[in-house]
Design an enzyme around this catalytic site. Structure first.
Site, short mmCIF file in Angstrom:
data_model
loop_
_atom_site.label_atom_id
_atom_site.label_comp_id
_atom_site.label_asym_id
_atom_site.label_seq_id
_atom_site.Cartn_x
_atom_site.Cartn_y
_atom_site.Cartn_z
N LYS A 96 -7.33 -12.09 0.84
CA LYS A 96 -5.70 -11.52 1.84
C LYS A 96 -6.66 -9.99 1.80
O LYS A 96 -7.34 -9.39 1.36
CB LYS A 96 -4.72 -11.27 0.96
N ARG B 218 8.53 -9.08 -11.53
CA ARG B 218 7.80 -9.15 -9.85
C ARG B 218 8.27 -9.66 -8.99
O ARG B 218 10.02 -10.55 -8.19
CB ARG B 218 7.06 -8.53 -9.26
N HIS C 158 1.13 -14.69 -13.25
CA HIS C 158 -0.17 -13.49 -12.73
C HIS C 158 0.00 -12.34 -13.60
O HIS C 158 1.14 -11.89 -14.75
CB HIS C 158 0.00 -12.67 -11.05
N ARG D 27 -8.77 -17.39 -9.87
CA ARG D 27 -7.90 -15.99 -9.08
C ARG D 27 -8.97 -14.55 -8.94
O ARG D 27 -8.32 -14.24 -9.37
CB ARG D 27 -6.55 -16.15 -8.79
N TYR E 89 -12.38 23.48 7.06
CA TYR E 89 -10.99 23.29 6.19
C TYR E 89 -10.18 23.92 5.50
O TYR E 89 -11.04 23.70 4.30
CB TYR E 89 -9.76 22.40 7.14
N CYS F 117 -12.58 15.62 6.59
CA CYS F 117 -12.06 15.82 7.86
C CYS F 117 -11.46 14.29 8.54
O CYS F 117 -12.17 13.11 8.18
CB CYS F 117 -12.81 16.75 9.17
N ASP G 88 -12.78 12.99 10.73
CA ASP G 88 -13.45 12.51 11.52
C ASP G 88 -15.16 12.48 11.42
O ASP G 88 -15.91 12.03 11.74
CB ASP G 88 -13.45 12.60 12.95
#
Length: 388
Positions: A38, A136, A170, A230, A271, A318, A320
């Site tokens: 997933k 859950r 689970h 799992r 920054y 930052c 990028d």
């Protein structure tokens, strides 16, 4: 894959490490594995990794939703697929058409699945989910609701056009075995689960598959393997138990030095001016930032690996890009590779630094970061999801 994409920021996915982890976990648990793929295989590339896991003989692949399952089928993957999350009943015809197994987390949903399957004239395979303490999803069985849950599960097993192949639960804290309360809670969940499915099967239905061992249980309680395990994030060489079992990181996140700038004493970096140069320095600029999934919260807290040694990251990360201090490394040049996390610095360490889990960091590696797949030291494929 064009060279300029390779030399910016990329993730190398080691398929040999995946094989090693698969075989190690199989030997440790002595049970067939569910390949949990997933969230794009926790950021590693679900299609390519599912193909590899299929070759390795995985018992099932597990995804979160119908879209993820259909993506695998469209790619030609034939292994059984289990959807762990919810699918609206109006999509049951697609589940059946694509041979996808659906988790049934309650009687109401199961009835709706049964009615939808009857309308389209097919049979839907389901795995009944039991809530043993996660609070859950799942059939209730804690406290005084045990008999209620058993009765509901028995009714679901008898519904027309449903094939209840499996039953699962689970664990909430199986990855914390050193904590006495957590260990007791996990053992309690396991015992409750076994009691529950035994009681359901006394009603006349026998499940072909019983499973409960997630990553934590696969690592620390292999005796809970039952019919299959799992091992989620553990399969990718991350999380509690990975080091103890000798598992290898499957993903290495890399970037490269795009510029090197001399800075005089007193200059501030990035920054917010959160880092000040106390002596003449040489600052490397890297083309990786939080838009690539490199969390801003890591600013001024971590090191990166370049040319056989670690160098500190400086200033705020930052969108990028970010900066590293190369003052002590005159041998580093523009174009040199830099490891953000991988075999020299596990992603677990970065996750601990910002108070999160490695799942979040691997999943966060953004779609604009190419995945390059390697086997026997050679690149065998690549994937850039933003253009699909």
């Amino acid at each position: 894959m064009e060279e300029q994409m390779l030399r910016r920021t990329w993730a190398e996915i080691d398929l040999d490490a995946l094989r090693h982890n698969y075989e190690t976990l199989h030997a440790h648990t002595k049970a067939p594995l569910v390949g949990v793929v997933k969230a794009d295989a926790y950021g590693h590339g679900a299609i390519t990794l599912s193909r590899e896991l299929e070759k390795l003989g995985v018992r099932y692949l597990a995804v979160s939703n119908l879209e993820e399952a259909k993506e695998l089928r469209k790619a030609g993957i034939e292994a059984p697929i289990l959807i762990l999350g919810y699918t609206p009943p109006e999509y049951v015809d697609q589940l059946i058409a694509h041979r996808i197994t659906q988790a049934a987390a309650g009687e109401r949903a199961a009835i709706a699945y049964s009615e939808a399957a009857q309308k389209c004239g097919g049979t839907l395979t389901v795995h009944i989910k039991v809530d043993t303490g996660m609070s859950r999803l799942g059939f209730p069985c804690t406290g005084d609701r045990f008999d209620e849950g058993v009765a509901a599960a028995r009714r679901v097993c008898a519904l027309p056009n449903l094939s209840a192949e499996g039953i699962f639960t689970h664990f909430a804290v199986s990855d914390e075995p050193e904590n006495g309360d957590c260990k007791a809670f996990t053992l309690g969940q396991y015992q409750l689960f076994r009691r529950f499915y035994a009681a359901v099967e006394e009603g006349g239905h026998t499940f072909a598959l019983h499973h409960c061992a997630n990553s934590g249980a696969s690592a620390f309680y292999p005796e809970m393997a039952l019919d299959m395990v799992r091992p989620g994030i553990l399969l990718y060489g991350c999380g509690n138990g990975a080091v103890q079992l000798g598992l290898k990181p499957v993903m290495t996140l890399k970037t490269s030095v795009s510029d090197i700038r001399p800075l005089e004493e007193g200059r501030t970096v990035s920054y917010g001016r959160t880092y000040k140069v106390e002596a003449p320095a040489k600052m490397g600029v890297l083309p990786i930032g939080y838009a690539d999934g490199f969390f801003r919260a890591l600013s001024n807290q971590i090191r990166m690996f370049v040319k056989g040694d670690f160098v500190p990251q400086r200033g705020r990360i930052c969108m990028d890009m970010c900066m590293i201090d190369l003052s002590a490394r005159p041998d580093v040049a523009v174009g040199d590779e830099v490891e953000v996390f991988g075999p020299h610095q596990r992603v677990d360490l970065l996750a601990e630094t910002v108070g999160t889990i490695p799942y979040e960091l691997t999943c966060a590696v953004s779609k604009r970061v190419p995945r390059l797949f390697f086997k026997n030291g050679q690149q065998v494929g690549s994937e850039l999801r933003m253009y699909l």
